[in-house]
Design an enzyme around this catalytic site. Structure first.
Site, short mmCIF file in Angstrom:
data_model
loop_
_atom_site.label_atom_id
_atom_site.label_comp_id
_atom_site.label_asym_id
_atom_site.label_seq_id
_atom_site.Cartn_x
_atom_site.Cartn_y
_atom_site.Cartn_z
N ARG A 1 0.84 -1.19 0.00
CA ARG A 1 0.00 0.00 0.00
C ARG A 1 0.88 1.25 0.00
O ARG A 1 1.90 1.31 0.70
CB ARG A 1 -0.91 0.03 1.23
CG ARG A 1 -2.01 -1.03 1.23
CD ARG A 1 -3.04 -0.77 0.14
NE ARG A 1 -4.12 -1.76 0.13
CZ ARG A 1 -4.12 -2.87 -0.58
NH1 ARG A 1 -3.05 -3.17 -1.34
NH2 ARG A 1 -5.15 -3.70 -0.55
N GLU B 1 -2.38 8.17 -6.14
CA GLU B 1 -2.42 7.44 -7.41
C GLU B 1 -3.46 8.05 -8.34
O GLU B 1 -4.58 8.34 -7.90
CB GLU B 1 -2.73 5.96 -7.15
CG GLU B 1 -1.63 5.26 -6.36
CD GLU B 1 -1.90 3.77 -6.17
OE1 GLU B 1 -2.98 3.29 -6.58
OE2 GLU B 1 -1.03 3.09 -5.60
N HIS C 1 0.46 0.12 -10.24
CA HIS C 1 -0.43 -0.67 -9.38
C HIS C 1 -0.99 -1.88 -10.14
O HIS C 1 -2.21 -2.10 -10.18
CB HIS C 1 -1.58 0.19 -8.84
CG HIS C 1 -2.13 -0.31 -7.53
ND1 HIS C 1 -2.65 0.50 -6.56
CD2 HIS C 1 -2.24 -1.58 -7.04
CE1 HIS C 1 -3.05 -0.21 -5.54
NE2 HIS C 1 -2.81 -1.48 -5.79
#
Length: 523
Positions: free
Chosen positions: A229, A258, A276
């Site tokens: 994370r 993000e 990601h």
């Protein structure tokens, strides 16, 4: 039996379902159409597009299970599903191998400078001496967080003849030995590891777990990887460490914001960045579809699936008796889990009064374990898997019953023993969860919001010193409960406060004269 496939999934999952039920594939179904037709189905498979809102669920009179072919369930109203008696499952394990392999890919990419070498060659350059790499063999990998993914990363690093250290404050030594790893504290891991891989959830404890101080403690040439994370690593401190050469390189799949547009880390050649995608492979999507199908098939066979994220079904009469105590169980589990120090060894639960007469107490015990384990694990903990997780963590759970409930309808007593501490709590339902005893001291506290618990010597001025220090940091006290065994003996204090107490303030309070221990909790 009839199943709706509302979002695109791998065909293998659809084929498996067709062996047991009628399957309708409608991946362009609108919210309005879903609400109108959902009562026709026994099960539904979704990914992220379809929203199982309260309105949709209220119309789902025949629905037995919602299967999310993926990890998150933000698009499912879990409370409404629980109230309706609909099981909700996801497929978190489908990404375990995928994320572990991506982690190894980033390790190789930063160790051998693959990304910048690729860019150089494509620019018609031949800069062999510029891309001198580092072997993995005989290097030490430090894994922070020994959940499903961390364990698989260590398994793969051994194939590269790497040594392994692991940091997980909640993993017992016995479990670590079974995995064949050496369990160490974070300071030692940071100082000794050549590669550090992060696999923990983002919580108040792990926020900026790796920052300026940790980077300075690393040896020259260290590499760090984060596929867990964003926010676990302080990105400003990481930028400084990479820019100055304090560490050799980093591989990131997750970021504090993000997408990381404008992030100065992206300017650096010794950073490998991916968007990601650690969980994004064809195989993971296939496995997610198969697992979702398998969970539905279990329900269609009248069995219980293993990845249920809400309550298992109980008969309506028993559920009405247990319902007020389910929240209490989760709160008590969370309270004692956050309030105790060390690795949990033993959990003792005693049900008193009306609850002692109930045969189906299993759901209460599982809910206590859910509250106990959720704050410390990087995986979904629910009433179905909480017992299995406790067993894997070598937590010995014992249950008992007592008729005497000291004037209350029911009392739940919980006692936890760790390798360095013991803590007990008793609670009941008084128009909501209520803590009535902590370590056998009578108190009267609601387990909610930001709380503070301290053990101290019952000497004049100690309570005032704690309050003064909290006031110094503008932390306002909402309520205060104290209990003691005798005047001048050991006492306990429980506060509710308006704001979360920072860790450094907690540490300062622990250093106060006559204060034996202190801890902040969020319930």
């Amino acid at each position: 039996m009839k199943v709706l496939i509302a979002d695109s999934i791998n065909q293998k999952g659809i084929d498996n379902l067709k062996e047991y039920s009628e399957v309708v594939v409608q991946t362009d179904i609108t919210p309005e159409e879903l609400k109108e037709t959902i009562n026709q189905y026994d099960a539904i498979v979704i990914r992220s597009r379809t929203k199982m809102t309260k309105e949709v669920i209220e119309s789902a009179d025949n629905l037995k299970i919602i299967a999310r072919a993926g990890v998150g369930i933000d698009n499912v109203d879990l409370n409404s599903a629980t109230q309706k008696g609909i099981m909700v499952v996801n497929t978190a394990e489908s990404t375990t191998i995928t994320v572990a392999e991506h982690t190894m890919g980033l390790i190789l990419a930063i160790a051998r400078k693959i990304a910048i070498a690729d860019k150089s060659v494509k620019e018609n350059k031949w800069e062999k001496s510029k891309f001198m790499g580092t072997e993995l063999r005989n290097k030490t990998l430090g894994v922070v967080g020994m959940g499903r993914i961390g364990s698989q990363v260590i398994k793969r690093c051994k194939a590269f003849e790497m040594d392994a250290l692991a940091y997980d404050p909640y993993l017992p030594e016995e479990a670590a030995k079974e995995l064949g790893i050496e369990l160490v504290d974070l300071n030692r891991l940071i100082k000794e590891a050549d590669f550090i891989s992060i696999h923990v959830p983002l919580t108040k404890e792990t926020k900026h777990l790796i920052g300026e101080e940790e980077f300075k403690a690393m040896k020259n040439g260290t590499f760090i990887i984060n596929c867990s994370r964003g926010g676990v690593i302080d990105e400003d401190a990481l930028y400084d460490a990479l820019k100055s050469g304090e560490i050799a390189g980093a591989g990131l799949d997750v970021y504090e914001t993000e997408p990381p547009v404008g992030n100065k880390l992206l300017e650096l050649d010794n950073l490998v960045a991916t968007p990601h995608i650690a969980a994004s492979t064809n195989e993971a999507q296939r496995d997610a579809a198969i697992i979702a199908a398998d969970e539905i098939i279990e329900v269609l066979k009248g069995k219980t699936p293993k990845n249920v994220l809400n309550l298992p079904s109980v008969d309506p009469e028993t559920y009405q008796i247990l319902k007020p105590y389910l929240t209490l169980c989760e709160k008590l589990g969370s309270f004692i889990g956050q309030g105790v120090k060390g690795k949990i060894k033993d959990l003792e639960i005693i049900y008193c009064g009306e609850l002692a007469e109930i045969q189906k107490q299993d759901i209460l015990t599982r809910t206590i374990l859910q509250g106990l384990l959720t704050p410390i694990l990087n995986r979904a903990v629910n009433t179905i898997n909480s017992q299995a997780i406790a067993e894997s963590r070598k937590i010995n759970v014992t249950e008992g019953r007592k008729c005497d409930s000291q004037g209350y309808d029911s009392i739940i007593k919980i006692k936890v023993k760790t390798d360095e501490d013991t803590l007990s709590v008793e609670g009941t339902d008084l128009h909501g969860p209520q803590i009535i005893k902590v370590n056998n001291y009578w108190v009267n506290a609601k387990p909610e919001g930001n709380m503070f618990i301290a053990k101290y010597e019952d000497i004049p001025g100690t309570i005032g010193a704690i309050g003064t220090n909290l006031g110094k940091y503008n932390i306002n006290i909402g309520t205060m409960q104290v209990g003691r065994d005798k005047a001048g003996g050991e006492a306990i204090m429980i506060l509710t406060v308006d704001h979360e107490i920072p860790k450094d303030v907690i540490n300062e309070l622990k250093e106060l004269e006559n204060v034996h221990d202190a801890n902040g909790l969020t319930l």
